[in-house]
Design a protein around this motif. Structure first.
Motif, PDB file in Angstrom:
ATOM      1  N   MET A 295      50.399  44.976  44.042  1.00  0.00           N
ATOM      2  CA  MET A 295      49.064  45.532  44.229  1.00  0.00           C
ATOM      3  C   MET A 295      48.739  46.551  43.141  1.00  0.00           C
ATOM      4  SD  MET A 295      49.033  46.007  48.368  1.00  0.00           S
ATOM      5  CE  MET A 295      47.519  46.957  48.351  1.00  0.00           C
ATOM      6  N   ARG A 296      49.698  47.404  42.815  1.00  0.00           N
ATOM      7  CA  ARG A 296      49.424  48.420  41.810  1.00  0.00           C
ATOM      8  C   ARG A 296      49.312  47.804  40.419  1.00  0.00           C
ATOM      9  NH1 ARG A 296      52.834  53.937  41.013  1.00  0.00           N
ATOM     10  NH2 ARG A 296      54.328  52.457  40.137  1.00  0.00           N
ATOM     11  N   ALA A 297      50.098  46.770  40.138  1.00  0.00           N
ATOM     12  CA  ALA A 297      49.962  46.076  38.853  1.00  0.00           C
ATOM     13  C   ALA A 297      48.546  45.520  38.702  1.00  0.00           C
ATOM     14  CB  ALA A 297      50.990  44.962  38.741  1.00  0.00           C
ATOM     15  N   ARG A 298      48.025  44.922  39.771  1.00  0.00           N
ATOM     16  CA  ARG A 298      46.661  44.387  39.725  1.00  0.00           C
ATOM     17  C   ARG A 298      45.649  45.487  39.412  1.00  0.00           C
ATOM     18  NH1 ARG A 298      48.296  42.235  44.648  1.00  0.00           N
ATOM     19  NH2 ARG A 298      48.856  40.006  44.549  1.00  0.00           N
ATOM     20  N   SER A 299      45.818  46.650  40.071  1.00  0.00           N
ATOM     21  CA  SER A 299      44.838  47.725  39.873  1.00  0.00           C
ATOM     22  C   SER A 299      44.803  48.175  38.423  1.00  0.00           C
ATOM     23  CB  SER A 299      45.144  48.903  40.805  1.00  0.00           C
ATOM     24  OG  SER A 299      46.317  49.593  40.406  1.00  0.00           O
ATOM     25  N   LEU A 300      45.939  48.212  37.776  1.00  0.00           N
ATOM     26  CA  LEU A 300      45.989  48.598  36.362  1.00  0.00           C
ATOM     27  C   LEU A 300      45.405  47.510  35.467  1.00  0.00           C
ATOM     28  CD1 LEU A 300      49.518  50.226  36.424  1.00  0.00           C
ATOM     29  CD2 LEU A 300      47.428  51.400  35.722  1.00  0.00           C
ATOM     30  N   MET A 301      45.705  46.256  35.794  1.00  0.00           N
ATOM     31  CA  MET A 301      45.206  45.145  34.983  1.00  0.00           C
ATOM     32  C   MET A 301      43.692  44.971  35.107  1.00  0.00           C
ATOM     33  SD  MET A 301      48.328  42.477  35.688  1.00  0.00           S
ATOM     34  CE  MET A 301      49.869  42.604  34.760  1.00  0.00           C
ATOM     35  N   ARG A 302      43.131  45.473  36.207  1.00  0.00           N
ATOM     36  CA  ARG A 302      41.680  45.414  36.413  1.00  0.00           C
ATOM     37  C   ARG A 302      40.974  46.695  35.974  1.00  0.00           C
ATOM     38  NH1 ARG A 302      42.609  42.826  42.379  1.00  0.00           N
ATOM     39  NH2 ARG A 302      42.595  40.617  41.769  1.00  0.00           N
ATOM     40  N   ASP A 303      41.739  47.645  35.438  1.00  0.00           N
ATOM     41  CA  ASP A 303      41.138  48.900  34.994  1.00  0.00           C
ATOM     42  C   ASP A 303      40.110  48.615  33.901  1.00  0.00           C
ATOM     43  OD1 ASP A 303      40.942  51.449  33.304  1.00  0.00           O
ATOM     44  OD2 ASP A 303      42.169  52.155  34.981  1.00  0.00           O
ATOM     45  N   PRO A 304      38.949  49.279  33.933  1.00  0.00           N
ATOM     46  CA  PRO A 304      37.939  49.058  32.891  1.00  0.00           C
ATOM     47  C   PRO A 304      38.435  49.331  31.472  1.00  0.00           C
ATOM     48  CG  PRO A 304      36.994  50.277  34.739  1.00  0.00           C
ATOM     49  CD  PRO A 304      38.474  50.196  34.988  1.00  0.00           C
ATOM     50  N   GLN A 305      39.523  50.104  31.353  1.00  0.00           N
ATOM     51  CA  GLN A 305      40.047  50.426  30.021  1.00  0.00           C
ATOM     52  C   GLN A 305      41.059  49.394  29.507  1.00  0.00           C
ATOM     53  OE1 GLN A 305      40.681  54.852  29.259  1.00  0.00           O
ATOM     54  NE2 GLN A 305      40.945  54.772  31.487  1.00  0.00           N
ATOM     55  N   TRP A 306      41.357  48.362  30.300  1.00  0.00           N
ATOM     56  CA  TRP A 306      42.409  47.414  29.931  1.00  0.00           C
ATOM     57  C   TRP A 306      42.202  46.842  28.523  1.00  0.00           C
ATOM     58  CZ3 TRP A 306      47.093  46.088  31.739  1.00  0.00           C
ATOM     59  CH2 TRP A 306      47.682  44.897  31.301  1.00  0.00           C
ATOM     60  N   ASP A 307      41.005  46.355  28.236  1.00  0.00           N
ATOM     61  CA  ASP A 307      40.768  45.755  26.908  1.00  0.00           C
ATOM     62  C   ASP A 307      40.879  46.787  25.791  1.00  0.00           C
ATOM     63  OD1 ASP A 307      40.416  43.262  28.033  1.00  0.00           O
ATOM     64  OD2 ASP A 307      38.230  43.378  28.072  1.00  0.00           O
ATOM     65  N   ALA A 308      40.460  48.019  26.070  1.00  0.00           N
ATOM     66  CA  ALA A 308      40.591  49.089  25.072  1.00  0.00           C
ATOM     67  C   ALA A 308      42.054  49.392  24.817  1.00  0.00           C
ATOM     68  CB  ALA A 308      39.848  50.336  25.539  1.00  0.00           C
ATOM     69  N   TRP A 309      42.872  49.387  25.875  1.00  0.00           N
ATOM     70  CA  TRP A 309      44.315  49.605  25.692  1.00  0.00           C
ATOM     71  C   TRP A 309      44.920  48.508  24.820  1.00  0.00           C
ATOM     72  CZ3 TRP A 309      45.085  50.367  31.662  1.00  0.00           C
ATOM     73  CH2 TRP A 309      44.664  51.665  32.020  1.00  0.00           C
ATOM     74  N   LEU A 310      44.500  47.270  25.076  1.00  0.00           N
ATOM     75  CA  LEU A 310      45.013  46.142  24.274  1.00  0.00           C
ATOM     76  C   LEU A 310      44.703  46.343  22.802  1.00  0.00           C
ATOM     77  CD1 LEU A 310      44.015  43.114  26.538  1.00  0.00           C
ATOM     78  CD2 LEU A 310      46.330  43.998  26.207  1.00  0.00           C
ATOM     79  N   ARG A 311      43.498  46.794  22.504  1.00  0.00           N
ATOM     80  CA  ARG A 311      43.100  46.986  21.096  1.00  0.00           C
ATOM     81  C   ARG A 311      43.844  48.172  20.468  1.00  0.00           C
ATOM     82  NH1 ARG A 311      38.028  45.945  23.475  1.00  0.00           N
ATOM     83  NH2 ARG A 311      37.552  48.171  23.548  1.00  0.00           N
ATOM     84  N   ALA A 312      44.018  49.237  21.241  1.00  0.00           N
ATOM     85  CA  ALA A 312      44.613  50.466  20.686  1.00  0.00           C
ATOM     86  C   ALA A 312      46.128  50.395  20.553  1.00  0.00           C
ATOM     87  CB  ALA A 312      44.229  51.668  21.557  1.00  0.00           C
ATOM     88  N   ALA A 313      46.759  49.585  21.368  1.00  0.00           N
ATOM     89  CA  ALA A 313      48.227  49.539  21.385  1.00  0.00           C
ATOM     90  C   ALA A 313      48.802  49.012  20.084  1.00  0.00           C
ATOM     91  CB  ALA A 313      48.716  48.688  22.558  1.00  0.00           C
TER      92      ALA A 313
END
Length: 313
Positions: A295-313
């Motif tokens: 459940m917590r993994a899902r909440s992080l993966m659905r975070d509005p910042q997910w795509d920004a994290w992907l780009r910044a990482a």
């Protein structure tokens, strides 16, 4: 806790510890007593006393089925190197065939709780202890968080264990996070990989020692912090404080990498829990634990910042 002497075992766990103690050649002929030590969900832990000796010992007996995901020789190597780095207990013995580890019992120290980490001094000391291990000699085992996830997925399939209905989506998010993290390169260091509060011991001055290196391996340092943050439930401002203490700075890339690794850490532990649910004899609700981690993994993966994290990482 009831203290028993050799020959008084009545439960399966007591028979296991007595069998383990019989293989410690240096203790043959000594009057030995033992008592259980609480905590831990992978092993049975015991405090062992030898008559006439002031020093007592912490003996760890591997839990059933843990050989699927714990390399006991690698754990022993990590324990030895943690002590050499000044942050672990003294290692007194290792029975290779059974994986039993023996340590000097660290009297005067207590197991920490999540509440202890509300104290900034304790947090700072914990970061410094963790960093000392991370900066120490390389371990014999390289196993990244990605390796762990892939291993546990295969084990759940093999055992006929539980996957959530949306695991295909979770797996796709894992793959895109992994691609982003690997594209920018991993910073591989010795890692505990199991930084829950109970694995930090505190002395009277709030100094910190580390225990339990069963899951230790050479892994990415941001994954190490991600696991810790996931266990501690730190708010963002404390996460930033810890990141600055560890790295000497806070920047977008570090925050993004840790954020992605937090989601993947929950995937790792949720899938691990479903393996444990199939094989463990310990009295712990691994299924419930695994569902919560999913459940917590899902909440992080659905975070509005997910795509920004992907780009910044």
């Amino acid at each position: 806790m009831i203290r028993k002497t050799l020959g008084q075992a009545t439960t399966a766990a007591e028979k296991d510890i007595e069998a383990a103690l019989a293989h410690v050649e240096d203790w043959n002929g000594h009057e030995i007593s033992y008592e259980p030590v609480g905590g831990g969900i992978s092993n049975a832990n015991w405090r062992v006393h030898l008559a006439g000796q002031e020093t007592s010992y912490f003996v760890k007996v591997p839990g059933k089925g843990t050989e699927r995901f714990i390399d006991r020789a690698a754990a022993h190597d990590a324990s030895v190197k943690a002590h050499a780095a000044g942050v672990g207990a003294k290692v007194c013995g290792f029975i290779e065939e059974s994986g039993v580890e023996i340590f000097e019992f660290m009297d005067g120290l207590r197991t920490s709780t999540n509440g202890d980490f509300l104290d900034r001094t304790i947090r700072t000391n914990a970061v410094r202890a963790l960093r000392a291990f991370n900066d120490g000699a390389a371990l014999n085992l390289r196993k990244t968080l990605f390796d762990m996830i892939d291993e546990h997925m295969g084990q759940v399939l093999e055992l006929g264990g539980h996957f959530p209905k949306d695991f295909g989506w979770i797996n796709a998010k894992y793959r895109e996070a992994r691609e982003a993290l690997e594209a920018s390169g991993l910073q591989i260091v010795p890692c505990m990989n199991d930084t829950l509060a109970g694995n930090f011991l505190l002395d009277a001055e709030n100094g910190v020692k580390l225990v339990d290196f069963e899951y230790a391996s050479n892994n990415d340092c941001c994954a190490e912090l991600a696991v810790w943050f996931g266990e501690m439930f730190f708010p963002p401002e404390i996460e930033a404080e810890v990141i600055e203490e560890y790295f000497g700075r806070v920047d977008e890339a570090i925050v993004a990498r840790i954020s992605l690794f937090k989601a993947l850490a929950d995937v790792k532990w949720s899938t691990w829990a479903m393996v444990q649910h199939q094989v463990s004899a310990l009295d712990f609700d691994f299924f419930k634990y695994g569902v919560w981690k999913h459940m917590r993994a899902r909440s992080l993966m659905r975070d509005p910042q997910w795509d920004a994290w992907l780009r910044a990482a």
